[in-house]
Design a protein around this motif. Sequence first.
Motif, mmCIF file in Angstrom:
data_model
loop_
_atom_site.group_PDB
_atom_site.id
_atom_site.type_symbol
_atom_site.label_atom_id
_atom_site.label_comp_id
_atom_site.label_asym_id
_atom_site.label_seq_id
_atom_site.Cartn_x
_atom_site.Cartn_y
_atom_site.Cartn_z
ATOM 1 N N VAL A 18 0.831 -1.212 0.000
ATOM 2 C CA VAL A 18 0.000 0.000 0.000
ATOM 3 C C VAL A 18 0.864 1.261 0.000
ATOM 4 O O VAL A 18 0.689 2.166 -0.828
ATOM 5 C CB VAL A 18 -0.956 0.009 1.222
ATOM 6 C CG1 VAL A 18 -1.769 1.299 1.250
ATOM 7 C CG2 VAL A 18 -1.885 -1.189 1.171
ATOM 8 N N LEU A 21 3.189 1.395 -3.215
ATOM 9 C CA LEU A 21 2.421 1.681 -4.438
ATOM 10 C C LEU A 21 1.812 3.088 -4.373
ATOM 11 O O LEU A 21 1.793 3.798 -5.382
ATOM 12 C CB LEU A 21 1.320 0.640 -4.643
ATOM 13 C CG LEU A 21 0.790 0.638 -6.067
ATOM 14 C CD1 LEU A 21 1.751 -0.079 -7.011
ATOM 15 C CD2 LEU A 21 -0.571 -0.017 -6.160
ATOM 16 N N VAL A 61 -1.705 9.829 -1.947
ATOM 17 C CA VAL A 61 -1.557 10.446 -0.619
ATOM 18 C C VAL A 61 -2.432 9.712 0.404
ATOM 19 O O VAL A 61 -1.991 9.420 1.527
ATOM 20 C CB VAL A 61 -1.919 11.956 -0.670
ATOM 21 C CG1 VAL A 61 -2.020 12.534 0.738
ATOM 22 C CG2 VAL A 61 -0.886 12.718 -1.478
ATOM 23 N N ILE A 62 -3.676 9.396 0.002
ATOM 24 C CA ILE A 62 -4.596 8.675 0.907
ATOM 25 C C ILE A 62 -3.972 7.330 1.313
ATOM 26 O O ILE A 62 -4.012 6.939 2.484
ATOM 27 C CB ILE A 62 -5.969 8.456 0.218
ATOM 28 C CG1 ILE A 62 -6.707 9.790 0.087
ATOM 29 C CG2 ILE A 62 -6.821 7.453 0.999
ATOM 30 C CD1 ILE A 62 -7.935 9.733 -0.819
ATOM 31 N N GLY A 63 -3.368 6.647 0.347
ATOM 32 C CA GLY A 63 -2.731 5.355 0.628
ATOM 33 C C GLY A 63 -1.603 5.485 1.631
ATOM 34 O O GLY A 63 -1.530 4.739 2.611
ATOM 35 N N VAL A 64 -0.741 6.471 1.432
ATOM 36 C CA VAL A 64 0.416 6.658 2.320
ATOM 37 C C VAL A 64 -0.046 7.079 3.720
ATOM 38 O O VAL A 64 0.468 6.576 4.731
ATOM 39 C CB VAL A 64 1.392 7.700 1.715
ATOM 40 C CG1 VAL A 64 2.488 8.051 2.715
ATOM 41 C CG2 VAL A 64 2.004 7.171 0.425
ATOM 42 N N VAL A 65 -1.037 7.975 3.810
ATOM 43 C CA VAL A 65 -1.544 8.423 5.117
ATOM 44 C C VAL A 65 -2.115 7.227 5.895
ATOM 45 O O VAL A 65 -1.891 7.098 7.106
ATOM 46 C CB VAL A 65 -2.616 9.539 4.943
ATOM 47 C CG1 VAL A 65 -3.337 9.807 6.259
ATOM 48 C CG2 VAL A 65 -1.966 10.818 4.439
ATOM 49 N N GLY A 66 -2.818 6.329 5.207
ATOM 50 C CA GLY A 66 -3.380 5.135 5.855
ATOM 51 C C GLY A 66 -2.282 4.266 6.464
ATOM 52 O O GLY A 66 -2.421 3.760 7.580
ATOM 53 N N VAL A 67 -1.187 4.113 5.724
ATOM 54 C CA VAL A 67 -0.054 3.323 6.227
ATOM 55 C C VAL A 67 0.540 3.984 7.474
ATOM 56 O O VAL A 67 0.834 3.315 8.470
ATOM 57 C CB VAL A 67 1.019 3.176 5.122
ATOM 58 C CG1 VAL A 67 2.305 2.598 5.694
ATOM 59 C CG2 VAL A 67 0.497 2.288 4.004
ATOM 60 N N TYR B 141 -7.959 -2.348 -3.871
ATOM 61 C CA TYR B 141 -7.245 -2.184 -2.605
ATOM 62 C C TYR B 141 -8.220 -2.177 -1.429
ATOM 63 O O TYR B 141 -7.938 -2.706 -0.364
ATOM 64 C CB TYR B 141 -6.453 -0.874 -2.601
ATOM 65 C CG TYR B 141 -4.996 -1.079 -2.932
ATOM 66 C CD1 TYR B 141 -4.034 -1.041 -1.941
ATOM 67 C CD2 TYR B 141 -4.586 -1.327 -4.228
ATOM 68 C CE1 TYR B 141 -2.696 -1.255 -2.223
ATOM 69 C CE2 TYR B 141 -3.259 -1.536 -4.539
ATOM 70 C CZ TYR B 141 -2.314 -1.497 -3.533
ATOM 71 O OH TYR B 141 -1.006 -1.721 -3.823
ATOM 72 N N PHE B 150 -6.636 -3.711 7.612
ATOM 73 C CA PHE B 150 -5.642 -2.643 7.545
ATOM 74 C C PHE B 150 -6.347 -1.277 7.476
ATOM 75 O O PHE B 150 -6.824 -0.885 6.413
ATOM 76 C CB PHE B 150 -4.775 -2.866 6.297
ATOM 77 C CG PHE B 150 -3.469 -2.117 6.295
ATOM 78 C CD1 PHE B 150 -2.332 -2.660 6.877
ATOM 79 C CD2 PHE B 150 -3.361 -0.871 5.698
ATOM 80 C CE1 PHE B 150 -1.129 -1.977 6.855
ATOM 81 C CE2 PHE B 150 -2.171 -0.186 5.675
ATOM 82 C CZ PHE B 150 -1.042 -0.739 6.252
ATOM 83 N N TYR B 154 -10.772 4.089 8.143
ATOM 84 C CA TYR B 154 -10.229 5.258 7.426
ATOM 85 C C TYR B 154 -10.389 5.105 5.916
ATOM 86 O O TYR B 154 -10.964 5.980 5.250
ATOM 87 C CB TYR B 154 -8.742 5.422 7.788
ATOM 88 C CG TYR B 154 -7.953 6.291 6.827
ATOM 89 C CD1 TYR B 154 -8.060 7.680 6.830
ATOM 90 C CD2 TYR B 154 -7.082 5.706 5.906
ATOM 91 C CE1 TYR B 154 -7.332 8.455 5.943
ATOM 92 C CE2 TYR B 154 -6.346 6.475 5.020
ATOM 93 C CZ TYR B 154 -6.487 7.851 5.038
ATOM 94 O OH TYR B 154 -5.770 8.614 4.152
ATOM 95 N N TYR B 155 -9.904 3.984 5.371
ATOM 96 C CA TYR B 155 -9.942 3.823 3.910
ATOM 97 C C TYR B 155 -11.377 3.757 3.376
ATOM 98 O O TYR B 155 -11.667 4.287 2.310
ATOM 99 C CB TYR B 155 -9.175 2.563 3.493
ATOM 100 C CG TYR B 155 -7.672 2.727 3.518
ATOM 101 C CD1 TYR B 155 -7.052 3.642 2.680
ATOM 102 C CD2 TYR B 155 -6.870 1.986 4.366
ATOM 103 C CE1 TYR B 155 -5.670 3.807 2.686
ATOM 104 C CE2 TYR B 155 -5.491 2.132 4.388
ATOM 105 C CZ TYR B 155 -4.901 3.049 3.540
ATOM 106 O OH TYR B 155 -3.548 3.210 3.547
#
Lengths: 74, 180
Positions: A18, A21, A61-67, B141, B150, B154-155
């Motif tokens: 996540v 990518l 950005v949303i993906g990185v913030v979630g991580v 995803y 995960f 939020y997602y």
Amino acid sequence: MTEPMSATTFSWFITIAVGGLGAAWFVYDAINLARSIKLDRADPIVRDRHFGYVMGMLIGVIGVVGVLLFHGVV
Amino acid sequence: MAVAVAQRQVSAWNPANAVTASRFLTLPPFMWAVVHGYHQWATLFMLVCGLLDKADGLVARVFDCRSAFGELFDAITDALCYGFGLVIVAAYGWAPAVPVVLVIALGVANIAMRVVYVRRAGRPTNYKSYAMERLVAYTGYLIGFATSGFEVTYYYWVFPFVMLAILSYDAKRMLVDPIP
């Protein structure tokens, strides 16, 4: 039947999938946007592309913030 | 002098469409993994489904078999595979139901607008939305986030707002603007 990997390995697998990518996606669409920024915005296809690239960057950005949230960084 | 341009016909039975169709084969094992509580296997089956989505475009370029039908079939397969995945993870309590319902409702609205677009065009065609292409990958995803636990809340809650923004933009292009 068991799961294919340990819980820790799996969480890092998802983190890389996540976060990695998401970051790559942001950079990829930022480059796309930079390359196409000089094209004529009167053309609706060009506007579609620009909008798509901006949305791609936002999703990255949303993906990185979630991580970062998952690992308690933010 | 008029020059006749030969229209190249591409059969619907081509390698790219075969790869697209093969994505449906990942759904039974995905369902089995969710029913039996195997989070990692469910994630991996959905990952294979997403990778095949990327592979069909590559196969179409390699075998030079791109077609309007192929694009439409790909979009329909995306909707069915990811829609099925979202319903299953929500039904088994792995994802919050409200954003899933919102996403599916927006997805149905998207399909309806595409039907209107095809009717306006008067031929089998697919509106190419650069933004929606990116969002579809996010949908894949989204199912993975639920199966792997995960940052699910939020997602899932961010997603409908992004989808609404993209759909609002695409609605004008599909329903109002002239068709190229």
